[in-house]
Design a protein around this motif. Structure first.
Motif, PDB file in Angstrom:
ATOM      1  N   UNK A  10       2.442  -4.984   4.595  1.00 52.19           N
ATOM      2  CA  UNK A  10       1.685  -6.220   4.564  1.00 52.19           C
ATOM      3  C   UNK A  10       2.023  -7.147   5.716  1.00 52.19           C
ATOM      4  N   UNK A  11       1.204  -8.182   5.874  1.00 48.36           N
ATOM      5  CA  UNK A  11       1.395  -9.131   6.970  1.00 48.36           C
ATOM      6  C   UNK A  11       2.672  -9.936   6.803  1.00 48.36           C
ATOM      7  N   UNK A  12       3.092 -10.168   5.566  1.00 47.03           N
ATOM      8  CA  UNK A  12       4.349 -10.858   5.298  1.00 47.03           C
ATOM      9  C   UNK A  12       5.212  -9.975   4.411  1.00 47.03           C
ATOM     10  N   UNK A  19      -5.660  -2.111   3.498  1.00 46.86           N
ATOM     11  CA  UNK A  19      -6.388  -0.855   3.633  1.00 46.86           C
ATOM     12  C   UNK A  19      -7.279  -0.845   4.852  1.00 46.86           C
ATOM     13  N   UNK A  20      -6.727  -1.235   5.996  1.00 48.70           N
ATOM     14  CA  UNK A  20      -7.488  -1.253   7.244  1.00 48.70           C
ATOM     15  C   UNK A  20      -7.047  -0.099   8.135  1.00 48.70           C
ATOM     16  N   UNK A  21      -7.884   0.243   9.087  1.00 48.44           N
ATOM     17  CA  UNK A  21      -7.551   1.301  10.040  1.00 48.44           C
ATOM     18  C   UNK A  21      -8.291   1.054  11.341  1.00 48.44           C
ATOM     19  N   UNK A  69       2.857 -10.871  10.625  1.00 52.18           N
ATOM     20  CA  UNK A  69       2.621  -9.864  11.653  1.00 52.18           C
ATOM     21  C   UNK A  69       1.185  -9.362  11.593  1.00 52.18           C
ATOM     22  N   UNK A  70       0.743  -8.796  12.696  1.00 48.77           N
ATOM     23  CA  UNK A  70      -0.610  -8.259  12.737  1.00 48.77           C
ATOM     24  C   UNK A  70      -0.961  -7.721  14.104  1.00 48.77           C
ATOM     25  N   UNK A  71      -2.199  -7.313  14.214  1.00 51.06           N
ATOM     26  CA  UNK A  71      -2.732  -6.753  15.451  1.00 51.06           C
ATOM     27  C   UNK A  71      -4.100  -7.385  15.683  1.00 51.06           C
ATOM     28  N   UNK A  84      -6.408  -8.396  12.560  1.00 52.54           N
ATOM     29  CA  UNK A  84      -6.052  -7.445  11.510  1.00 52.54           C
ATOM     30  C   UNK A  84      -4.626  -7.728  11.051  1.00 52.54           C
ATOM     31  N   UNK A  85      -4.441  -8.630  10.082  1.00 49.03           N
ATOM     32  CA  UNK A  85      -3.090  -8.906   9.589  1.00 49.03           C
ATOM     33  C   UNK A  85      -2.481  -7.660   8.956  1.00 49.03           C
TER      34      UNK A  85
END
Length: 321
Positions: A10-12, A19-21, A69-71, A84-85
């Motif tokens: 997860x982001x934190x 559920x992302x890709x 965190x994320x992209x 995209x967290x």
């Protein structure tokens, strides 16, 4: 050449893995959300691997610093096309970008204010895919809350009228035990019926304060308020950042409301118009005007060209993305 990338957490800390890709095929980046079934295809100039600090409410009710965190996918001007967290494994991000021929900006150790300022710079068509489902009780939250509240109130009334204090103490002890095992908010709904009244009353009070110009912004999201000569940028009950007002010898002197290519936002500025804090998103002009007038802040409304907007984003030192 096809490449694929998924988050591992997860982001934190201790949050659910989204559920992302991401996939790359023939020069196109595609982001998919397996939970909602949504997908976005774009051609970014770079990926932005980020981590920044954010205060969240801890188990004791006090704010605790937590990394987020994320992209993100950036365009050629460094504006965010897609957020995209989630926790993305750095070596896998590196291999993905090498296979795709995309540069990656590693901002995991950059100053938090700088990272937040970059993420607040939204390109036209900006999207955020969370990859998280709504709670399964989301649709039934109001009937459950009302039913549990009425049942809890009836039980409390019956025990009080019958003098069964020992039974009530036993239920309270059992409640403390169950509290360690079950989400506290659902127990609060059952055993604290006043919450059914407090929440809408609090929302109404916030709207009244907004109409009076003492607060600006939604109650759950980032909002502004002035207390004892300080302008507070607040999320929920906790202050993200605060500035001493210029009339008290500080920096905060004005508000800038802008529009650019369909996007909008609000910027806290100093007496020279330099940005102090950026809050992207729509802000009702009437509410902003009332808040600025009441607190003697200079108000400016601008329509920016893309070049002016990019210059604004690059000059911001902090933001609430």
């Amino acid at each position: 050449m096809a490449a694929r990338l998924v988050p591992y957490g997860g982001a934190t800390w201790q949050t659910r893995c989204p559920g992302t890709s991401l996939s790359w095929h023939e020069g196109t980046l595609t982001a998919a959300d397996a939970v909602t079934g949504q997908s976005v295809s774009l051609t970014p100039a770079a990926l932005y691997h980020y981590c920044y600090g954010q205060e969240v409410v801890g188990v004791d009710g006090k704010p605790e610093p937590r990394p987020v965190t994320g992209l993100a996918a950036l365009d050629a001007d460094g504006l965010v096309l897609l957020d995209l967290p989630g926790a993305w494994h750095a070596p896998f991000v590196h291999h993905f970008t090498v296979a795709a021929g995309l540069p990656v900006v590693d901002a995991r150790r950059a100053p938090s204010g700088q990272v937040r300022a970059v993420l607040a710079g939204r390109a036209p068509g900006w999207r955020r895919l969370s990859g998280l489902p709504r709670p399964w009780l989301w649709r039934w939250r109001l009937p459950i809350a009302v039913g549990a509240g009425v049942a809890g109130l009836a039980l409390m009334t019956y025990l009080a009228m019958s003098g069964a204090w020992l039974a009530w103490r036993g239920i309270a002890s059992l409640g403390r035990l169950v509290l360690d095992l079950v989400d506290a908010k659902w127990l609060a709904m059952a055993f604290s019926p006043l919450l059914l009244v407090v929440r809408p009353v609090a929302a109404r009070m916030h709207r009244l304060r907004t109409r009076r110009g003492t607060v600006l912004g939604p109650p759950g999201g980032p909002h502004l308020q002035v207390r004892q000569g300080w302008l507070h940028v607040t999320r929920g009950k906790h202050t993200i950042e605060k500035f001493l007002l210029a009339r008290a010898g500080g920096l905060a002197a004005g508000l800038l409301v802008y529009r650019c290519e369909g996007g909008a936002g609000l910027v806290v500025t100093d007496r020279f118009g330099h940005p102090l804090h950026h809050l992207p998103g729509p802000w009702p002009h009437d509410d902003v005007h009332r808040f600025a007038t009441r607190n003697k802040l200079e108000l400016r409304v601008r329509s920016f060209s893309r070049a002016e907007y990019v210059a604004l984003i690059r000059s911001c030192r902090d933001a609430s993305p």
